[in-house]
Design a protein around this motif. Sequence first.
Motif, PDB file in Angstrom:
ATOM      1  N   ARG A  42       0.823  -1.214   0.000  1.00  0.00           N
ATOM      2  CA  ARG A  42       0.000   0.000   0.000  1.00  0.00           C
ATOM      3  C   ARG A  42       0.859   1.267   0.000  1.00  0.00           C
ATOM      4  NH1 ARG A  42      -5.115  -2.892   2.036  1.00  0.00           N
ATOM      5  NH2 ARG A  42      -4.354  -3.833   3.926  1.00  0.00           N
TER       6      ARG A  42
ATOM      7  N   ARG B 166       3.566   5.861  -5.598  1.00  0.00           N
ATOM      8  CA  ARG B 166       3.262   5.952  -7.028  1.00  0.00           C
ATOM      9  C   ARG B 166       2.191   7.002  -7.263  1.00  0.00           C
ATOM     10  NH1 ARG B 166       2.344   0.291  -7.104  1.00  0.00           N
ATOM     11  NH2 ARG B 166       4.333  -0.805  -7.185  1.00  0.00           N
TER      12      ARG B 166
ATOM     13  N   GLN C 222       2.154   1.944  -3.363  1.00  0.00           N
ATOM     14  CA  GLN C 222       1.097   2.530  -4.187  1.00  0.00           C
ATOM     15  C   GLN C 222       0.929   4.009  -3.884  1.00  0.00           C
ATOM     16  OE1 GLN C 222      -2.647   0.331  -4.439  1.00  0.00           O
ATOM     17  NE2 GLN C 222      -1.555  -1.486  -3.743  1.00  0.00           N
TER      18      GLN C 222
END
Lengths: 266, 266
Positions: free
Chosen positions: B197, B203, B200
């Motif tokens: 997570r 990102r 992510q």
Amino acid sequence: MPDHHPLLRKLAALSPLSVEERHVLARVVAHPVAIPARTDLVRDGDQPRGAFIVVEGIACRYKILLDGARQVLAFLVPGDFVGLDADVVDTMDHAVGTLTPCCVVDIPPLTMRNLLDNHPGIARALRIAALAEAATARQWLVNLGRRPCEQRLAHVLCEMLVRLRSVGLASAAEYRFPLTQIDLADATGMTSVHVNRSLQALRARGLIEGQGRSIVIRDVAALEAVADFDPGYLRQAARLQPESLARRPGLPAGGAFRETGLPAAT
Amino acid sequence: MPDHHPLLRKLAALSPLSVEERHVLARVVAHPVAIPARTDLVRDGDQPRGAFIVVEGIACRYKILLDGARQVLAFLVPGDFVGLDADVVDTMDHAVGTLTPCCVVDIPPLTMRNLLDNHPGIARALRIAALAEAATARQWLVNLGRRPCEQRLAHVLCEMLVRLRSVGLASAAEYRFPLTQIDLADATGMTSVHVNRSLQALRARGLIEGQGRSIVIRDVAALEAVADFDPGYLRQAARLQPESLARRPGLPAGGAFRETGLPAAT
DNA sequence: CGATCCGTTGACATCGGTCAACGGACGTGG
DNA sequence: CCACGTCCGTTGACCGATGTCAACGGATCG
């Protein structure tokens, strides 16, 4: 020649010292300087000039983050040596400061050179002491990365018991430990509030006593068990370690690291 | 004499090496051995026999806890040296194992002696490399103790960028990094779920790209800012550090550590 | 006698862990 | 070539450990 100086005790336990070497050390250590609590001995970014030895009190290596948080990297107790590598370090990447009032012995670069070049026993002992410090840092990494808070505290308390005992500053299960709960928090990656509560929990479990200023460990074996503490890393002696499994357990057997003989390629 | 061997690149950057020393190193490094992924090179509790150099792939130092949890203590990338102190270490307090398939060069104790005793430039470079590794461990302590998860990951990614770049294995902002999210988790004291997570999140913030096997850093400066990353600890070069405040900020000024000249006592 | 600093406690918020499920990639063996 | 098993990444729901904020009292010190 009384051997109760912390430095002598510590180094002699790591590597045999000749009578002459003991005398040299005793002379080096003869004139300590008193330093108040909460005072920097070396600052982050400094170029170190020589080395020093903590003779009394407790100091630490630490770093301050951008947001002002502090992480204590290591405790320094009497007998501990800072600056073995001063000759190749051009810039400190962390600071060293006292936590309590301390007595410290300054070692000018020339004295240092003499110790290392002309006294192999001392050089060896200092090297081993540095390795023990590195091993302690690894323990702390494990502590911070993988242990719940209560266990972290227990581990630090166990470590200090062993270290202080080895320089004659702790009895079998009791020692003065005049640190703030804030200091403890900064060493264990916790909050002082949570240190307080975790300490209470350890007391409630009957593992320790004492109001912070001094620590009594009620049941050393039990505390070590809680902390998963193995004093082996502090000495340089043989000991048995659990199997070195590669993956966390619970995973199927295939996950274990294989062994390698590393067939010599020369 | 092409200088693109990772070990040569790395050591030459730390301390000047004579032509002869380069040749000696090139010879030492001539015959690497391939090791599969997830294989122990040294086990916890072992008595180390000689040293070795990672030439290809990524390995790590690690420890396994009683409950089976793993803490990765350091990543080892091409050019990294393990076992400088094998001569005084009688028992390993941690293990070393490959994470990806690796090529490794074994260095028998005699070769080691020769390197250290007869090639001062190499000896010095290896010593500095060991200091850099210690500095990295301190960074990791800070990471684990005082940084939130996303920042921890960012910091590790920044570190790997610099380290891999210094041995020619990363471009300005991109490198292969074929580690498992589990490996990353064990290095940062997190759960693999949470690594997922957090990655992510990075990102989503536009800081990185890539699906784990290889990393592209979209905005190096921004990522370093997020991570509070200062590459100074990896080189041994001068740099500026923020003021070394003793207490967390926000507290009244009185809390700052005073400085000490440590008046020489000899 | 006031400032501080520290330890302590309570109420509350939240980060990060746990548990569980699923799908894709990959490797292996039939 | 296909079927299966395993490992890894991904996601969701949930929960608990630990941090945050705030207040207070005692000790210490100037």
